[in-house]
Design an enzyme around this catalytic site. Structure first.
Site, PDB file in Angstrom:
ATOM      1  N   ASP A 108      -8.520   4.318  -2.453  1.00 19.05           N
ATOM      2  CA  ASP A 108      -7.858   3.192  -1.789  1.00 19.05           C
ATOM      3  C   ASP A 108      -7.193   2.345  -2.874  1.00 19.05           C
ATOM      4  OD1 ASP A 108      -7.026   1.276  -0.054  1.00 19.05           O
ATOM      5  OD2 ASP A 108      -9.004   0.566   0.524  1.00 19.05           O
TER       6      ASP A 108
ATOM      7  N   HIS B 194      -2.223   0.959   7.065  1.00 15.87           N
ATOM      8  CA  HIS B 194      -2.716   0.940   5.684  1.00 15.87           C
ATOM      9  C   HIS B 194      -2.817   2.360   5.142  1.00 15.87           C
ATOM     10  CE1 HIS B 194      -4.623  -0.177   2.043  1.00 15.87           C
ATOM     11  NE2 HIS B 194      -5.785   0.384   2.356  1.00 15.87           N
TER      12      HIS B 194
ATOM     13  N   CYS C  20       0.799  -1.228   0.000  1.00 20.05           N
ATOM     14  CA  CYS C  20       0.000   0.000   0.000  1.00 20.05           C
ATOM     15  C   CYS C  20       0.825   1.269   0.000  1.00 20.05           C
ATOM     16  CB  CYS C  20      -0.983   0.006   1.160  1.00 20.05           C
ATOM     17  SG  CYS C  20      -0.230   0.051   2.814  1.00 20.05           S
TER      18      CYS C  20
END
Length: 285
Positions: A136, A119, A82
């Site tokens: 995202d 994250h 991520c």
């Protein structure tokens, strides 16, 4: 929201090879900070660049400076986790003139324990839209497009369904939850607040994820490739393919299959010496 400069708040958009990045994700549209462009950019990014933690498993540094990230995710046949995805996507947003901020999320996945907030996410406000949108791009399983950060929002992108929920947090600080619908119904994926995060914050989180003995990313290979029609996930030797209707198939792969599966199904090509180490890891699991 984002601002360039040398004070640590910028995302190095001026050093991004924008043409190479857009070619890598197959984007040929306008280069303006609009909602339509944001939607197209995210769809192109999440369906083109895979998720993988190869360097962490191999004990190699995971550098987040833009040049290293570009070499790996744009110029090389590799993916990233991520932090790498968000650093790259944020630099493109900055270069294109979007107003945005980095965020940090806490993966939940129905886990009753409090897990570390590791994250990376982005909140974006396009020039032609007053709403705040969640990008995202580094989770590995979509979403295909941004989702409005508003309580009760539900979206369906080619059958992949997501929901945003606001909950009262400690001291009145809103907690935002992203849910994804799967075979067993709605699954809480992660929670986040709107506290701005900067590259240095991601460097700290990435160091934990890529080096700590308790991090799952240092223990086994984990790769993902996402599209409008399927989501491939390789967790150790377990290869699972999920589909928008909630169905899935699963099988174990042998170490001798790893090179082919990574290249053909995940579009990841690793060096021979790295492949040997990864094969040995599968064999000993």
């Amino acid at each position: 929201m984002s601002e360039a400069g040398n004070d640590g708040r910028g995302w190095s958009g001026d050093r991004l090879d924008l043409d190479a990045y857009l070619a890598r994700i197959g984007y040929e549209g306008e280069r303006t900070p609009t909602l339509g462009v944001l939607r197209a950019l995210q769809r192109a990014h999440v369906t083109s660049i895979p998720f993988e933690n190869g360097n962490a498993v191999l004990g190699k540094p995971v550098a987040l400076d833009l040049e290293t990230v570009q070499d790996r995710l744009v110029r090389g046949s590799r993916g990233g986790y991520c932090y790498e995805h968000v650093v790259l996507f944020a630099s493109a947003l900055e270069r294109l003139g979007f107003a945005f901020t980095g965020l940090i999320g806490r993966v939940t996945l129905r886990n009753p324990k409090i897990l570390p907030a590791t994250h990376a996410l982005i909140a974006v406000r396009p020039a032609d839209d007053d709403r705040l949108w969640l990008c995202d791009v580094g989770f590995g399983s979509g979403p295909l497009e941004p989702i409005e950060i508003a309580d009760g929002v539900e979206v369906d992108f080619d059958g992949w369904q997501y929901r945003v929920e606001r909950r009262d947090g400690v001291l009145g600080i809103d907690e935002w939850w992203l849910h994804q619908r799967g075979e067993d119904g709605w699954l809480d994926r992660h929670t986040f607040t709107l506290l701005p995060q900067y590259p240095i914050d991601y460097a700290v989180g990435s160091h934990f994820v890529s080096t700590h003995s308790r991090s799952p990313f240092t223990a086994r290979l984990f790769t993902q490739k996402f599209s409008a029609t399927h989501h491939h996930r390789l967790d150790g030797a377990t290869w699972t393919t999920f589909r928008p209707d909630g169905s899935s198939t699963e099988r174990k792969i042998e170490p001798a299959e790893l090179e082919r599966v990574l290249a053909e199904e995940f579009e990841i090509v690793v060096e021979k010496d790295e492949l040997v180490q990864l094969e040995q890891g599968l064999a000993s699991a």
